[in-house]
Design an enzyme around this catalytic site. Structure first.
Site, PDB file in Angstrom:
ATOM      1  N   ASP A  41       0.855  -1.186   0.000  1.00 44.66           N
ATOM      2  CA  ASP A  41       0.000   0.000   0.000  1.00 44.66           C
ATOM      3  C   ASP A  41       0.898   1.246   0.000  1.00 44.66           C
ATOM      4  OD1 ASP A  41       0.996   0.267   2.628  1.00 44.66           O
ATOM      5  OD2 ASP A  41      -0.608  -1.011   3.387  1.00 44.66           O
ATOM      6  N   GLU A  65       2.279 -10.482   0.055  1.00 46.60           N
ATOM      7  CA  GLU A  65       2.652  -9.088   0.338  1.00 46.60           C
ATOM      8  C   GLU A  65       4.029  -8.999   1.004  1.00 46.60           C
ATOM      9  OE1 GLU A  65       0.657  -4.930   1.816  1.00 46.60           O
ATOM     10  OE2 GLU A  65      -0.026  -6.764   2.785  1.00 46.60           O
ATOM     11  N   ASP A  88       0.031 -18.076  -5.255  1.00 50.74           N
ATOM     12  CA  ASP A  88       0.531 -16.855  -5.895  1.00 50.74           C
ATOM     13  C   ASP A  88      -0.654 -16.050  -6.422  1.00 50.74           C
ATOM     14  OD1 ASP A  88       2.055 -14.915  -7.047  1.00 50.74           O
ATOM     15  OD2 ASP A  88       2.943 -16.176  -8.608  1.00 50.74           O
ATOM     16  N   HIS A  97       1.382  -8.792  -4.092  1.00 52.44           N
ATOM     17  CA  HIS A  97       0.379  -7.832  -3.609  1.00 52.44           C
ATOM     18  C   HIS A  97       1.065  -6.472  -3.443  1.00 52.44           C
ATOM     19  CE1 HIS A  97      -3.295  -6.714  -1.287  1.00 52.44           C
ATOM     20  NE2 HIS A  97      -2.458  -5.896  -0.666  1.00 52.44           N
TER      21      HIS A  97
END
Length: 621
Positions: A168, A572, A563, A515
């Site tokens: 993020d 992540e 995956d 991710h």
């Protein structure tokens, strides 16, 4: 009357004065001597006296060289030999110079060094703010330049820079500070290995990017502060919230246009002490840059004082950090931060605090529990104990510190025992991965930290000429610790049942659906809004950008791995996880004989003269 002269061959020679024989007669008489009766070899002069001119050997020819006279034959042979030797040497040299040959260069770098190059690149991909020209990640650009300014409620306005935490765009000070502390620790111990790998300047740039940002998050010029900007960006999507934020939206950081709130804390002992550890450790890394090093030390002192004055957990009361990086206590950060400030300043008051029995008790040094010995962004105790065991091994400060230092040393030995396969403190997967988080998701960040501590403690013992340590009655070699670390890191690099490298870009087979917002959206000059990026999040296609060096969260307790981009528990990566990976890789890289740098960490520590213990109470009958 007769006279006695010395016979040149040792006996008396009688000469009759009345003898009137001429010299010629005497010469003839000498020729009549029985020459065979002469018992010793004669030199040429003596032979000439005896044998007379008729039987002399043919005279040798000599060459007069001024200081010495040598036989002409020897002279000719010597000169000839030298000339022939010179000719042969010249001929051989000519052949060697003209004939092409293979150059034997350095041996190829080992897997740990190769992975180290990549693991450091992850930090370049996580940079926020205005990027340097040599950032070397083609799909990243300047981002979030208005952090701080866009939040009217905060008094700290310039918060551009730093690192995004994971997939993020949130900037969490707590795990980011721990990541910088880990990187600094690895540089202090293994700067020679970083230099050998050609990465010393790079790792120092990575650390400085982080510490420059941490200095912005509080008033670093003040001696006393009352707040820290603990986090930029929000990730809470609980209750079905659709407010655009850093978890609800799937956007490249470069395209973010939604508000990014700043979370300030006024009572955050754990965070402030961890930030103090980050700045204090970095001050040792940058000790050659005196002005910057002093700035870091001053900031560390201010933060640590704040952490002691305003007690409380930074993530208390259901704040946003509690959803992602909830801190369990601040006592371990007090020991950890105190130890680093002692090394950075040499001020014994920090050592007195870090070795205070009550602090150790509150930090959990005297009890086990399922997570005892698990070193992470939340619990620094195991790392602090290794760090202070170093002081005991090399400087042995004695009283009044010895009691807790010996306790920490013993506890470190127990933790090291718990990592070994012969003990059952922690389960292992069938493929051999130690389950330090007891089968919960995202295991690799804990594994790499343990691999670093094990290798480091092994190197401490080697540097202290100690061949191993005891686990109960059994003695184990330092090689056993290094072997543990190698098996775990080798698993992460691909020696596992799936033959999958969990470090992106390393090996031939690694996760392709990481991710990560920036890596999953193509740099195609199209700006995707908050929901517009969801198609890239949900796409089954591999990421268009390779997030080189990212260590993903890892497999499950059965060595399984999916995956899938949306399953962050597998795919992540995080700053803290990669910092531990970098530390473990550099510790294992290169030649084992290089070892640790014994002295740099002590550069600010004054000579230690142990205080004598108090006298015993007077004896009473």
């Amino acid at each position: 009357m007769s006279m006695y002269g010395r016979d040149p061959w040792g006996g008396p020679l009688e000469i009759n004065a009345a003898d009137s024989a001429t010299d010629d007669d005497r010469s003839r008489n000498l020729q009549d001597l029985d020459r065979a009766a002469l018992s010793r070899p004669l030199d040429e002069t003596q032979q000439s006296w005896l044998l007379g001119p008729t039987e002399q050997k043919k005279k040798k020819r000599y060459v007069d060289l001024g200081c010495i006279i040598v036989s002409r034959k020897i002279f000719v042979w010597t000169v000839g030999t030298l000339l022939v030797s010179g000719f042969l040497a010249g001929f051989i040299t000519l052949i060697v110079k003209t004939v092409p040959r293979h150059h034997h260069g350095k041996p190829p770098p080992d897997n740990y060094t190769l992975a180290l190059h990549k693991a450091l690149m992850f930090f370049n991909a996580q940079r926020s703010g205005k990027l340097p020209k040599h950032n070397n990640v083609s799909w990243r650009g300047n981002s979030c330049l208005r952090d701080g300014k866009s939040d009217t409620s905060t008094t700290i306005k310039d918060l551009a820079g730093g690192y995004y935490d994971a997939g993020d765009a949130i900037k969490f000070n707590f795990p980011a500070s721990f990541a910088m502390t880990m990187l600094s620790w690895s540089v202090i111990e293994y700067s020679a290995k970083y230099e050998a790998a050609g990465e010393l300047n790079h790792i120092k740039e990575v650390i400085k990017w982080g510490t420059d940002y941490l200095l912005k998050t509080f008033n670093n010029s003040a001696d006393k502060i009352d707040k820290i900007a603990a986090q930029v960006g929000v990730g809470d999507t609980s209750g079905g919230s659709t407010t655009p934020n850093d978890h609800y939206c799937w956007m490249r950081p470069e395209d973010i246009d939604y508000p990014r709130p700043v979370y300030e804390c006024h009572s955050c002992s754990d965070l402030a002490a961890e930030m103090a550890a980050a700045l204090a450790s970095a001050s040792i890394v940058f000790k050659d840059n005196k002005a910057y090093s002093q700035k870091l030390v001053h900031g560390a002192r201010t933060l640590f004082q704040f952490s002691r004055d305003q007690r409380g957990r930074y993530s208390a009361g259901g704040s946003d950090p509690a959803f992602f990086y909830n801190s369990s206590s601040y006592w371990d950060e007090f020991v950890w931060g105190g130890a680093w400030l002692y090394y950075a300043t040499g001020n014994s008051s920090y050592l007195q605090l870090a070795t205070h029995p009550k602090l150790a008790k509150h930090a959990g040094a005297f009890w086990g529990g399922p997570d005892y010995g698990v070193f992470s962004w939340d619990n620094k105790l195991a790392g602090a104990q290794v760090l202070l065991s170093r002081l005991r091994l090399f400087l042995s400060p004695g009283y009044p510190y010895e009691e807790i230092l010996s306790t920490f040393h013993n506890q470190t030995s127990i933790v090291m025992c718990s990592y070994l396969p012969v003990f059952t403190s922690f389960n292992r997967t069938k493929g051999g991965l130690i389950q330090l988080n007891h089968g919960r998701p995202q295991p690799l960040q804990y594994v790499v930290n343990a691999a670093f501590l094990a290798t480091l403690f092994s190197d401490y013992l080697d540097a202290a000429d100690t061949p191993g340590w005891y686990c109960g009655p059994n003695f184990y070699s330092t090689d056993v610790l290094r072997e543990f670390a190698k098996t775990q890191i080798d698993y992460i690099l691909g020696e596992n049942p799936r033959k999958l490298s969990y470090v992106v870009g390393f090996g031939h087979h690694y996760p392709k659906h990481v991710h990560h917002r920036g890596a999953s959206i193509p740099k195609n000059k199209i700006r995707y809004n908050c929901k517009g990026g969801w198609k890239w999040r949900d796409s089954k296609k591999p990421n268009p950008n390779t997030l080189v060096g990212a260590m993903v969260a890892g497999p499950d307790k059965r060595d399984g791995f999916h995956d899938v981009r949306t399953n962050y528990n597998y795919t992540e990566p995080t700053l803290a996880g990669n910092a531990g990976l970098v530390a473990a890789l550099v510790a294992l890289s290169g030649d084992k004989t290089t070892g640790i740098d014994k002295n740099t960490i002590f550069s600010a520590v004054p000579p230690m003269f142990p205080t004598p213990p108090p006298p015993p109470a007077p004896w009473k009958p």
